[in-house]
Scaffold this motif. Structure first.
Motif, PDB file in Angstrom:
ATOM      1  N   VAL A   8       1.542   9.776   8.788  1.00  0.00           N
ATOM      2  CA  VAL A   8       1.250   8.802   7.744  1.00  0.00           C
ATOM      3  C   VAL A   8       2.597   8.015   7.195  1.00  0.00           C
ATOM      4  CG1 VAL A   8       0.670   8.848   5.380  1.00  0.00           C
ATOM      5  CG2 VAL A   8      -0.734   9.847   7.089  1.00  0.00           C
ATOM      6  N   PRO A   9       3.693   9.050   6.854  1.00  0.00           N
ATOM      7  CA  PRO A   9       5.037   8.091   6.381  1.00  0.00           C
ATOM      8  C   PRO A   9       5.574   7.217   7.473  1.00  0.00           C
ATOM      9  CG  PRO A   9       4.816  10.401   5.971  1.00  0.00           C
ATOM     10  CD  PRO A   9       3.804  10.275   6.584  1.00  0.00           C
ATOM     11  N   LEU A  11       3.649   5.511   9.647  1.00  0.00           N
ATOM     12  CA  LEU A  11       3.041   4.208   9.440  1.00  0.00           C
ATOM     13  C   LEU A  11       2.971   3.439   8.414  1.00  0.00           C
ATOM     14  CD1 LEU A  11       0.589   2.517  11.015  1.00  0.00           C
ATOM     15  CD2 LEU A  11      -0.942   4.203   9.883  1.00  0.00           C
ATOM     16  N   VAL A  12       3.223   4.252   7.084  1.00  0.00           N
ATOM     17  CA  VAL A  12       3.532   3.401   6.008  1.00  0.00           C
ATOM     18  C   VAL A  12       4.746   2.605   5.996  1.00  0.00           C
ATOM     19  CG1 VAL A  12       3.883   3.527   3.494  1.00  0.00           C
ATOM     20  CG2 VAL A  12       2.239   4.899   4.469  1.00  0.00           C
ATOM     21  N   GLY A  13       5.734   3.211   6.643  1.00  0.00           N
ATOM     22  CA  GLY A  13       7.167   2.550   6.798  1.00  0.00           C
ATOM     23  C   GLY A  13       7.373   1.578   7.635  1.00  0.00           C
ATOM     24  N   SER A  14       6.305   1.419   8.639  1.00  0.00           N
ATOM     25  CA  SER A  14       6.058   0.418   9.561  1.00  0.00           C
ATOM     26  C   SER A  14       5.578  -0.689   8.832  1.00  0.00           C
ATOM     27  CB  SER A  14       5.317   0.763  10.936  1.00  0.00           C
ATOM     28  OG  SER A  14       6.070   1.620  11.586  1.00  0.00           O
ATOM     29  N   TYR A  15       4.416  -0.378   8.209  1.00  0.00           N
ATOM     30  CA  TYR A  15       3.857  -1.631   7.224  1.00  0.00           C
ATOM     31  C   TYR A  15       4.686  -2.363   6.232  1.00  0.00           C
ATOM     32  CZ  TYR A  15      -0.873  -0.964   9.442  1.00  0.00           C
ATOM     33  OH  TYR A  15      -1.966  -1.069  10.025  1.00  0.00           O
ATOM     34  N   LEU A  16       5.561  -1.267   5.688  1.00  0.00           N
ATOM     35  CA  LEU A  16       6.518  -1.927   4.747  1.00  0.00           C
ATOM     36  C   LEU A  16       7.728  -2.818   5.300  1.00  0.00           C
ATOM     37  CD1 LEU A  16       6.945   1.182   2.397  1.00  0.00           C
ATOM     38  CD2 LEU A  16       5.661  -1.085   1.804  1.00  0.00           C
ATOM     39  N   SER A  57       3.026  -0.792  14.090  1.00  0.00           N
ATOM     40  CA  SER A  57       1.832  -0.541  13.145  1.00  0.00           C
ATOM     41  C   SER A  57       0.511  -0.677  13.990  1.00  0.00           C
ATOM     42  CB  SER A  57       1.939  -1.746  12.141  1.00  0.00           C
ATOM     43  OG  SER A  57       3.013  -1.740  11.273  1.00  0.00           O
ATOM     44  N   THR A  61      -1.953   2.665  13.876  1.00  0.00           N
ATOM     45  CA  THR A  61      -3.101   2.457  13.408  1.00  0.00           C
ATOM     46  C   THR A  61      -4.136   3.049  14.564  1.00  0.00           C
ATOM     47  OG1 THR A  61      -2.425   0.638  12.000  1.00  0.00           O
ATOM     48  CG2 THR A  61      -4.741   1.056  12.520  1.00  0.00           C
TER      49      THR A  61
END
Length: 99
Positions: A8-9, A11-16, A57, A61
């Motif tokens: 989860v972190p 994936l969130v870092g990739s989106y950010l 991402s 996902t």
């Protein structure tokens, strides 16, 4: 098995990261263009970061949705390397196999 504490972190870092690189593109579209080498370098680095984050991402996902990594997908990670996980008689066994 999928470790959510890591997935989860990441994936969130990739989106950010993709959002940040996209905002650099938007700033360069809105502001007047500069013809300096550093501006070209920043645009190229932002482009590389954007596509790297997009790749991470998409694959992240996919893993989050399916809750697993597909079988055989690790083969692409060692493709083209003579020291990959399988001994190759053409190149020898590789450094980790004690040639």
């Amino acid at each position: 098995m999928l470790d959510l504490a890591i997935a989860v972190p990441t994936l969130v870092g990739s989106y950010l990261s993709m959002l940040a690189a996209g905002s650099v593109f938007i700033c360069y579209l809105i502001l007047p263009p500069q013809k300096h080498f550093r501006h070209t370098l920043i645009m190229n680095l932002a482009g590389a970061d954007f596509f790297n984050a997009l790749n991470n991402s998409i694959s992240g996902t996919y893993v989050m949705v399916n809750k697993r990594i597909p079988e055989g997908s690790a083969l692409g990670c060692s493709f083209g390397y003579p020291w990959g996980p399988q001994p190759n008689p053409t190149y020898g066994l590789g450094p980790q196999w004690g040639t």
